[in-house]
Design a protein around this motif. Sequence first.
Motif, mmCIF file in Angstrom:
data_model
loop_
_atom_site.group_PDB
_atom_site.id
_atom_site.type_symbol
_atom_site.label_atom_id
_atom_site.label_comp_id
_atom_site.label_asym_id
_atom_site.label_seq_id
_atom_site.Cartn_x
_atom_site.Cartn_y
_atom_site.Cartn_z
ATOM 1 N N UNK A 5 3.842 50.728 -10.779
ATOM 2 C CA UNK A 5 2.419 51.025 -10.923
ATOM 3 C C UNK A 5 1.960 52.027 -9.869
ATOM 4 N N UNK A 6 2.371 51.807 -8.634
ATOM 5 C CA UNK A 6 1.936 52.688 -7.545
ATOM 6 C C UNK A 6 2.547 54.079 -7.685
ATOM 7 N N UNK A 7 3.840 54.154 -8.011
ATOM 8 C CA UNK A 7 4.508 55.448 -8.150
ATOM 9 C C UNK A 7 3.894 56.252 -9.287
ATOM 10 N N UNK A 8 3.595 55.600 -10.408
ATOM 11 C CA UNK A 8 3.062 56.319 -11.564
ATOM 12 C C UNK A 8 1.615 56.752 -11.355
ATOM 13 N N UNK A 9 0.819 55.923 -10.707
ATOM 14 C CA UNK A 9 -0.615 56.167 -10.613
ATOM 15 C C UNK A 9 -1.039 56.869 -9.324
#
Length: 265
Positions: A19-23
């Motif tokens: 989630x953090x890497x994508x967003x």
Amino acid sequence: MATALPSWIGARVNEVHLAVVFLTRLPWFRADWSVSLMSAAWAFPLAGVLLGAVCGLVAGLAMEAGATPLLSAVLAVGAATLFTGCLHEDGVGDTADGIGSGRDRERSLEILRDSRIGTYGLVAIVMTLLIRVSALTMLLEAGSWWAGAMPAWMLAAALGRGTGPLFTRLCPPARADGVGAGAGRPGAVGTVVALLLPLVAGCLTAFGVTGGLMVPLALVAALAPLPWLARLARRRLGGYTGDVIGAAILIVECTALALLAVTWV
């Protein structure tokens, strides 16, 4: 059981990293991309909390250094665009150009993939920037940044990202390829958790702010644009794309931040 528990925890940690890497554009998170992105749907709000905390801190430090609330808000929103790599602003611009073009479905989808920005897209992006700057300025003028602007942005950003998975369940993917379709469809549990996390946080926050129960009510009201955008996407595009999901996230975030600014003040 001893082996299953660490495995379960490891899967959840990887989903947070996904989630953090994508967003965001934070470079030090590493994730296993062999699993579906939407398996991490429940963790999307956590990326929003991180965004709100970091950018709220930028606004606060600017205020402490003597900047005006307006300048502090501009710096914080600028930090947000760096933090996300303008991921959602790009989605808003492309979606506005594609849906606003008035062309048929195929041509509208082509416009969404065109890197050039049109009049609709430019206006939409500027509006999202102005809404966030104005709302943050109100919050910073109303009181301390750590008890106003920062928690409000954390809630708004968490809700926006938490509604991304929900949006994919409101309409089908517009095409078989692309980021939207490739991300997969979130499960019911992940979708509910992603939505409940910011709403529950809003209920807890309500005990410590002047607006009281108006805080969670403002968050619920901020979901109103989702059915409207889903209807437009189905009618004009045949469903959602990655850009439309990004637009949904930022529209809800802006709406929530504006409503929270009025509520908090």
